[in-house]
Structure formats: C-alpha cells, structure tokens
Design an enzyme around this catalytic site. Structure first.
Site, mmCIF file in Angstrom:
data_model
loop_
_atom_site.group_PDB
_atom_site.id
_atom_site.type_symbol
_atom_site.label_atom_id
_atom_site.label_comp_id
_atom_site.label_asym_id
_atom_site.label_seq_id
_atom_site.Cartn_x
_atom_site.Cartn_y
_atom_site.Cartn_z
ATOM 1 N N ASN A 88 -138.706 -52.540 -12.691
ATOM 2 C CA ASN A 88 -137.639 -53.632 -11.792
ATOM 3 C C ASN A 88 -138.339 -53.449 -10.195
ATOM 4 O O ASN A 88 -138.383 -52.375 -9.791
ATOM 5 C CB ASN A 88 -136.214 -53.204 -12.654
ATOM 6 C CG ASN A 88 -135.879 -54.499 -12.132
ATOM 7 O OD1 ASN A 88 -135.761 -55.415 -11.476
ATOM 8 N ND2 ASN A 88 -134.760 -54.011 -11.602
ATOM 9 N N ASP B 102 -129.856 -51.070 -13.114
ATOM 10 C CA ASP B 102 -130.281 -49.996 -11.697
ATOM 11 C C ASP B 102 -130.878 -48.795 -11.377
ATOM 12 O O ASP B 102 -130.674 -48.505 -10.589
ATOM 13 C CB ASP B 102 -130.009 -51.694 -10.914
ATOM 14 C CG ASP B 102 -130.140 -52.675 -10.089
ATOM 15 O OD1 ASP B 102 -130.378 -53.394 -11.357
ATOM 16 O OD2 ASP B 102 -128.670 -54.010 -10.492
#
Length: 219
Positions: A112, A150
């Site tokens: 990501n 995240d």
C-alpha cells in the site's frame, strides 16, 4: 533460451489511478519488470479503469455496494485476484478497509502507498493534519499490508518540505510527485526479490531493515 516470465501484479483502485498510470508507464517501458495482469476497481466509472483499458490491461469492476457485507465482497475479490495468479497485489488508492482474513491471505504479497511519513497520520486527511500540526516535513510511505490500518511494516519513504503558504492541495500535489517515483521503485524491489516480509520484519537484500529506505537518501 526464453526469457523468464515477469512476475504478475494486480492493482486495486477506487479512483482516477494516477499511481496506476506511473506503474503502467514503467511496466510498458521495461523499467518495471512486472506484468500488470489486471486492474480491479470497487467503484464503477472511475478514470483509472480507462487508464487500464488504454494500456491493454483487463479492467474489472467489483462494486462493493452489490454485496451484502464486507466479508462476501472480499471473498469475491480474492477469487477475482487469484484468478490472475499474481505474485503481488498493489493497492493504489483503494479506499476500502480490508478485513484481517483478506490481509492474511496476501500477507507479504500486498503493498500500500500512504501519503504521510508513517507512523504519523494514519488514515485520511493526512495533508490537512500535517499542516494543522505545524509540520515542516511531510511525505509518502510504502508498506506491506497487515490487518492494522496503515500499520504494516514500512520499507520506503520520500519526504517533501512543507512550505510557507501551503494548503492541503499544494502539499498534496508535491507529495503526489514523489508517489509516482516511489511506488514503481518499491514494486521493482519486490519483483527483483530485494525486499520481502519475514514474519513482521522487512528484509532488504537479505538483511533486516532497521529503518525505512528514503528516496531522498539515494534509495
């Protein structure tokens, strides 16, 4: 002797696909040694799908709104991705929180990109939050995806200065320039076997990575 097959990647998007375009361009030029096998969007009609079609890459829509719940959506998404047999799944502006089972299925095989210097400013509105905090430096991070939002191991970052008079848009534009450099580099490292995940530890050229590489340090 025939050339070795390039590792395949599947890119997941939700929007305009500017990072996707940087990947497609470098793959087409040979700079990025991968085969983009498919682009999948959870939102119909987004421009990133046209970018894929223009590059001759299969462009699929899997609208999350068509599913009763997140689990059933992700089960079908796994089925679609795995049908292309990718070595790597690339999240490029894919705006869905992924369940732990999905993250574990692709553990060590999914990246990501996040517009902040993680672990700072996880989640959304990163540029606004950096400005509100009075940061003098901001940037972008590439990390392996884990169930923590995240929160997966970061292995590559780039920094940009926060300039007097910046607003969220000007800062975002400066970060985006670095994103377009950073993501293809991270994918190339993965494709070349230079970076991989061993448990919770990132290995770079076979050795544990003590801190993320920085593009501005000549990574």
């Amino acid at each position: 002797m025939a050339a070795a097959a390039k590792p395949g990647i599947v890119v997941l998007i939700s929007g305009r696909g500017s990072n996707l375009q940087s990947i497609l361009d470098r793959a087409a030029s040979g700079e990025l040694p991968v085969e983009v096998r498919a682009v999948i969007s959870n939102r119909p009609g987004v421009y990133g799908l046209q970018r894929a079609r223009d590059a001759g890459v299969p462009a699929l829509v899997l609208d999350h709104k068509d599913f009763a719940d997140r689990t059933s959506f992700e089960a079908e998404l796994i089925r679609q991705i795995d049908g292309f047999g990718p070595a790597l799944v690339v999240l490029a502006g894919f705006m869905r929180i992924l369940e732990p089972g999905f993250c574990e299925h692709y553990r060590g095989r999914m990246l990501n990109i996040h517009p902040s210097l993680l672990p700072k400013y996880r989640g959304v509105h990163t540029h606004e939050r950096a400005l509100a905090a009075g940061e003098t430096e901001h940037g972008v991070s590439i990390h392996f995806v884990t169930p923590e939002l995240d929160g997966g191991p970061v292995f590559l970052q780039a920094t940009v200065p926060v300039l007097p008079g910046d607003d969220a848009d000007t800062l975002a534009a400066r970060v985006l320039v670095e994103e377009h450099k950073l993501y293809p580099l991270a994918i190339r490292w993965f494709a070349e076997g230079r970076v991989r995940l061993d448990g919770d530890t990132v290995l770079f050229d076979g050795a544990p990575l003590a801190a993320p590489k920085r593009l501005d340090d000549g990574a």
